[in-house]
Design a protein around this motif. Structure first.
Motif, PDB file in Angstrom:
ATOM      1  N   LYS A  57       0.620  -0.920   0.235  1.00 57.49           N
ATOM      2  CA  LYS A  57      -0.286  -0.046  -0.259  1.00 57.49           C
ATOM      3  C   LYS A  57       1.181   1.140   0.232  1.00 57.49           C
ATOM      4  O   LYS A  57       0.423   2.367  -0.088  1.00 57.49           O
ATOM      5  N   SER A 119      -8.227  16.603  25.553  1.00 59.43           N
ATOM      6  CA  SER A 119      -9.677  15.739  24.978  1.00 59.43           C
ATOM      7  C   SER A 119     -11.020  16.390  25.931  1.00 59.43           C
ATOM      8  O   SER A 119     -11.733  16.575  25.310  1.00 59.43           O
ATOM      9  N   HIS A 138      -6.848  19.598  18.548  1.00 57.48           N
ATOM     10  CA  HIS A 138      -7.327  17.847  18.842  1.00 57.48           C
ATOM     11  C   HIS A 138      -7.810  17.640  18.167  1.00 57.48           C
ATOM     12  O   HIS A 138      -8.206  17.431  17.028  1.00 57.48           O
ATOM     13  N   PHE A 139      -6.693  16.433  18.041  1.00 54.88           N
ATOM     14  CA  PHE A 139      -6.953  15.573  16.915  1.00 54.88           C
ATOM     15  C   PHE A 139      -7.671  14.435  17.702  1.00 54.88           C
ATOM     16  O   PHE A 139      -7.431  13.931  18.474  1.00 54.88           O
ATOM     17  N   PHE A 140      -7.617  13.013  16.560  1.00 60.27           N
ATOM     18  CA  PHE A 140      -9.000  11.757  16.720  1.00 60.27           C
ATOM     19  C   PHE A 140      -8.153  10.609  16.539  1.00 60.27           C
ATOM     20  O   PHE A 140      -7.350  10.437  15.465  1.00 60.27           O
ATOM     21  N   ASN A 141      -8.361   9.780  17.313  1.00 59.48           N
ATOM     22  CA  ASN A 141      -8.282   8.308  16.928  1.00 59.48           C
ATOM     23  C   ASN A 141      -8.151   7.796  16.608  1.00 59.48           C
ATOM     24  O   ASN A 141      -9.874   7.578  15.748  1.00 59.48           O
ATOM     25  N   VAL A 145      -5.814   9.223  10.155  1.00 60.39           N
ATOM     26  CA  VAL A 145      -6.602   8.311   9.414  1.00 60.39           C
ATOM     27  C   VAL A 145      -7.543   9.414   9.833  1.00 60.39           C
ATOM     28  O   VAL A 145      -8.292  10.245   8.917  1.00 60.39           O
ATOM     29  N   MET A 146      -8.027  10.185  10.457  1.00 56.80           N
ATOM     30  CA  MET A 146      -9.288  10.389  10.652  1.00 56.80           C
ATOM     31  C   MET A 146      -9.480  11.785  10.258  1.00 56.80           C
ATOM     32  O   MET A 146      -7.980  12.748  11.104  1.00 56.80           O
ATOM     33  N   ASN A 188     -16.301  14.951  21.975  1.00 58.62           N
ATOM     34  CA  ASN A 188     -16.790  14.084  23.128  1.00 58.62           C
ATOM     35  C   ASN A 188     -17.368  14.742  23.819  1.00 58.62           C
ATOM     36  O   ASN A 188     -18.012  13.856  24.658  1.00 58.62           O
ATOM     37  N   PRO A 223     -18.781   2.551  12.552  1.00 59.11           N
ATOM     38  CA  PRO A 223     -17.801   2.087  12.010  1.00 59.11           C
ATOM     39  C   PRO A 223     -17.143   0.843  13.570  1.00 59.11           C
ATOM     40  O   PRO A 223     -16.868  -0.029  13.318  1.00 59.11           O
ATOM     41  N   MET A 224     -17.381   1.954  15.016  1.00 53.81           N
ATOM     42  CA  MET A 224     -17.254   0.740  15.639  1.00 53.81           C
ATOM     43  C   MET A 224     -18.635   0.599  16.370  1.00 53.81           C
ATOM     44  O   MET A 224     -18.921   2.238  16.854  1.00 53.81           O
ATOM     45  N   LEU A 229     -15.340   0.784  20.869  1.00 56.14           N
ATOM     46  CA  LEU A 229     -14.688   2.081  21.256  1.00 56.14           C
ATOM     47  C   LEU A 229     -14.449   2.830  22.423  1.00 56.14           C
ATOM     48  O   LEU A 229     -13.270   2.914  22.320  1.00 56.14           O
ATOM     49  N   PHE A 232     -11.030   0.754  22.414  1.00 55.50           N
ATOM     50  CA  PHE A 232      -9.804   1.829  21.359  1.00 55.50           C
ATOM     51  C   PHE A 232      -9.800   3.215  22.507  1.00 55.50           C
ATOM     52  O   PHE A 232      -8.189   3.292  21.733  1.00 55.50           O
ATOM     53  N   ILE A 233     -10.492   3.651  22.671  1.00 63.17           N
ATOM     54  CA  ILE A 233      -9.625   5.333  23.162  1.00 63.17           C
ATOM     55  C   ILE A 233      -9.620   4.993  24.187  1.00 63.17           C
ATOM     56  O   ILE A 233      -8.273   5.650  24.613  1.00 63.17           O
ATOM     57  N   ILE A 241     -12.913  11.810  30.579  1.00 58.30           N
ATOM     58  CA  ILE A 241     -13.553  13.144  30.027  1.00 58.30           C
ATOM     59  C   ILE A 241     -14.966  13.083  30.363  1.00 58.30           C
ATOM     60  O   ILE A 241     -15.266  14.730  30.911  1.00 58.30           O
TER      61      ILE A 241
HETATM   62  N1  3HC Z   1      -2.430   4.653  12.646  1.00 65.27           N
HETATM   63  C1  3HC Z   1      -2.367   4.364  11.116  1.00 65.27           C
HETATM   64  N2  3HC Z   1      -3.005   4.178  10.417  1.00 65.27           N
HETATM   65  C2  3HC Z   1      -4.031   3.180  10.670  1.00 65.27           C
HETATM   66  C3  3HC Z   1      -4.598   2.916  11.511  1.00 65.27           C
HETATM   67  C4  3HC Z   1      -3.176   3.358  13.453  1.00 65.27           C
HETATM   68  N3  3HC Z   1      -3.348   3.387  14.113  1.00 65.27           N
HETATM   69  N4  3HC Z   1      -5.752   2.865  11.974  1.00 65.27           N
HETATM   70  C5  3HC Z   1      -5.957   2.301  11.191  1.00 65.27           C
HETATM   71  N5  3HC Z   1      -5.625   2.566  10.123  1.00 65.27           N
HETATM   72  C6  3HC Z   1      -5.202   3.249   8.887  1.00 65.27           C
HETATM   73  C7  3HC Z   1      -4.911   1.334   8.078  1.00 65.27           C
HETATM   74  O1  3HC Z   1      -4.193   0.986   7.583  1.00 65.27           O
HETATM   75  C8  3HC Z   1      -5.758   1.651   6.713  1.00 65.27           C
HETATM   76  O2  3HC Z   1      -5.869   2.089   5.860  1.00 65.27           O
HETATM   77  P1  3HC Z   1      -6.105   2.673   3.758  1.00 65.27           P
HETATM   78  O3  3HC Z   1      -7.062   2.570   3.791  1.00 65.27           O
HETATM   79  O4  3HC Z   1      -5.236   3.300   3.376  1.00 65.27           O
HETATM   80  O5  3HC Z   1      -5.168   0.770   4.011  1.00 65.27           O
HETATM   81  C9  3HC Z   1      -7.575   2.985   6.978  1.00 65.27           C
HETATM   82  O6  3HC Z   1      -6.723   3.695   8.426  1.00 65.27           O
HETATM   83  C10 3HC Z   1      -8.517   1.319   7.638  1.00 65.27           C
HETATM   84  O7  3HC Z   1      -8.004   0.836   8.418  1.00 65.27           O
HETATM   85  P2  3HC Z   1      -8.645  -0.026   8.970  1.00 65.27           P
HETATM   86  O8  3HC Z   1      -9.087  -1.755   7.240  1.00 65.27           O
HETATM   87  O9  3HC Z   1      -7.135  -1.629   9.074  1.00 65.27           O
HETATM   88  O10 3HC Z   1      -9.920  -1.151   9.537  1.00 65.27           O
HETATM   89  P3  3HC Z   1     -11.282   0.125   9.326  1.00 65.27           P
HETATM   90  O11 3HC Z   1     -11.107   0.135   8.126  1.00 65.27           O
HETATM   91  O12 3HC Z   1     -12.028  -0.715  10.381  1.00 65.27           O
HETATM   92  O13 3HC Z   1     -11.223   1.225  10.274  1.00 65.27           O
HETATM   93  C11 3HC Z   1     -10.522   2.570  11.923  1.00 65.27           C
HETATM   94  C12 3HC Z   1     -10.497   1.204  11.007  1.00 65.27           C
HETATM   95  C13 3HC Z   1     -10.539   4.181  11.204  1.00 65.27           C
HETATM   96  C14 3HC Z   1      -9.702   2.820  13.215  1.00 65.27           C
HETATM   97  C15 3HC Z   1     -12.163   2.397  11.449  1.00 65.27           C
HETATM   98  O14 3HC Z   1     -13.003   1.049  12.445  1.00 65.27           O
HETATM   99  C16 3HC Z   1     -13.104   3.866  12.644  1.00 65.27           C
HETATM  100  O15 3HC Z   1     -13.166   5.263  12.139  1.00 65.27           O
HETATM  101  N6  3HC Z   1     -12.999   3.469  14.000  1.00 65.27           N
HETATM  102  C17 3HC Z   1     -13.985   4.955  14.980  1.00 65.27           C
HETATM  103  C18 3HC Z   1     -12.556   5.622  15.549  1.00 65.27           C
HETATM  104  C19 3HC Z   1     -13.083   6.891  15.935  1.00 65.27           C
HETATM  105  O16 3HC Z   1     -14.514   7.036  16.461  1.00 65.27           O
HETATM  106  N7  3HC Z   1     -12.282   7.508  16.389  1.00 65.27           N
HETATM  107  C20 3HC Z   1     -13.034   8.649  17.448  1.00 65.27           C
HETATM  108  C21 3HC Z   1     -12.522   8.029  18.515  1.00 65.27           C
HETATM  109  S1  3HC Z   1     -12.580   9.710  19.805  1.00 65.27           S
HETATM  110  C22 3HC Z   1     -11.061  10.165  19.765  1.00 65.27           C
HETATM  111  O17 3HC Z   1      -9.836  10.472  19.173  1.00 65.27           O
HETATM  112  C23 3HC Z   1     -10.759  11.976  20.271  1.00 65.27           C
HETATM  113  C24 3HC Z   1      -9.982  11.534  21.720  1.00 65.27           C
HETATM  114  O18 3HC Z   1      -9.945  13.031  22.624  1.00 65.27           O
HETATM  115  C25 3HC Z   1     -11.095  10.641  23.188  1.00 65.27           C
END
Ligand code: 3HC
Length: 289
Positions: A57, A119, A138-141, A145-146, A188, A223-224, A229, A232-233, A241
């Motif tokens: 990739k 956060s 503020h970035f998202f986990n 990607v986000m 959040n 997605p989750m 989630l 994951f967080i 929070i």
């Molecule tokens: N680092 C870098 N890239 C990553 C990664 C990571 N940790 N995790 C996944 N990726 C990339 C993959 O490489 C893939 O890239 P590609 O399409 O170019 O190959 C792409 O993301 C999709 O990954 P996957 O195919 O492995 O898996 P999914 O399609 O299931 O996606 C996910 C994974 C993006 C994590 C998706 O499940 C998702 O969007 N989940 C919800 C995340 C969310 O809600 N985040 C916000 C949390 S709140 C927050 O962060 C705020 C804080 O203050 C608490």
């Protein structure tokens, strides 16, 4: 542009990668309180990029171009940074002391922008006691990607700094949304009470772990599900929070679910400790109920 990232945990290393992927960034200083922590963050970035190369990739040269920009070390390496994004622990004293030290003893560039990835904590309070105000970035986990960056103005943050940080967010390939200071900001404030409610629904025996997650994934196209989630967080972050939103608003609708607090006390924090609502042993993900 040279960017310092303070804290090499999940968010810090993800933010460092997002900056290193940006053509306008020449150097990223990835820092932590111990050099080995910063190196751990770097290894995590490299491991993720290696996987993408192995899957075809990404070209090896592109991965190398990203990692070559990242220098690891203590905060003291941020001397000539143009922007510093703090992603340290969610603790007001730690954040305030970190910026004070950077301002008084480390950063030599008078135009350096101080930003926090907090956060939910008050941006105005983080910047109090400094000679210039702090801004929220503020970035998202997972941060590479986000697509969203919440850009949070404290009461004293100048409009020029807000505009500059929005411009930088666009250069990173993100969409900035400007937010006024408020507990939990926008995402959040909405997302974390939803996860907390998922935990309350589970504690009340309405469905099992997978049932709740599948319902929200399939019924709302999330997605989750809320429980995965939360894992994951990090359930400690989710609890912190909730506690900040509750303390700032005094509104009982933001009371943390007792099960969430019990799990945090028992170090069942989710992915980072290998067990939360799911058990992550042996690379699997098995519900704990
Ligand atoms: N680092 C870098 N890239 C990553 C990664 C990571 N940790 N995790 C996944 N990726 C990339 C993959 O490489 C893939 O890239 P590609 O399409 O170019 O190959 C792409 O993301 C999709 O990954 P996957 O195919 O492995 O898996 P999914 O399609 O299931 O996606 C996910 C994974 C993006 C994590 C998706 O499940 C998702 O969007 N989940 C919800 C995340 C969310 O809600 N985040 C916000 C949390 S709140 C927050 O962060 C705020 C804080 O203050 C608490």
């Amino acid at each position: 542009m040279k960017v310092g990232v303070i804290g090499a945990g999940t968010m810090g290393s993800g933010i460092a990668q997002a900056f290193a992927q940006c053509a306008e960034v020449e150097t990223v200083y990835l820092c932590d309180i111990k050099e080995e922590f910063a190196e751990g963050g770097f290894n995590k970035i490299k491991g993720g990029l290696d996987k993408r190369v192995a899957k075809g990739k990404m070209e090896q040269a592109a991965a190398d171009a990203i990692t070559n920009k990242i220098k690891t070390g203590l905060n003291t390496i941020c001397v000539d940074a143009d922007l510093i994004v703090e992603a340290a622990l969610e603790n007001m004293e730690i954040k305030k002391n970190c910026f004070k030290e950077l301002q008084d003893n480390i950063v030599k560039n008078p135009d350096c922008i101080f930003a926090s990835n907090t956060s939910s904590l008050s941006i105005t309070e983080i910047g109090s006691g400094l000679s210039k105000p702090v801004i929220g970035m503020h970035f998202f986990n997972p941060a590479p990607v986000m697509k969203l960056v919440e850009v949070i103005a404290g009461i004293n943050t100048p409009v020029e700094v807000v505009d500059k940080v929005k411009e930088i967010s666009v250069a990173l390939g993100k969409t900035p949304v400007q937010v006024n200071e408020a507990a939990g900001f926008v995402v959040n404030r909405i997302l974390v009470p939803m996860i907390n409610e998922g935990i309350c629904v589970y504690a009340a025996g309405v469905s099992d772990i997978e049932g709740i997650d599948n319902a929200m994934k399939l019924g709302c196209n999330h997605p989750m599900g809320p429980l995965e989630l939360g894992d994951f967080i990090g359930l400690d972050i989710v609890l912190a929070i909730m506690d900040v939103i509750y303390a700032e608003t005094g509104d009982s609708k933001y009371r943390a679910c007792p099960l969430l607090r019990k799990m945090v006390r028992g170090k069942r924090l989710g992915c980072k400790t290998g067990i939360g609502f799911y058990n992550y042993a042996d690379g699997k993900k098995v519900p704990t109920d």
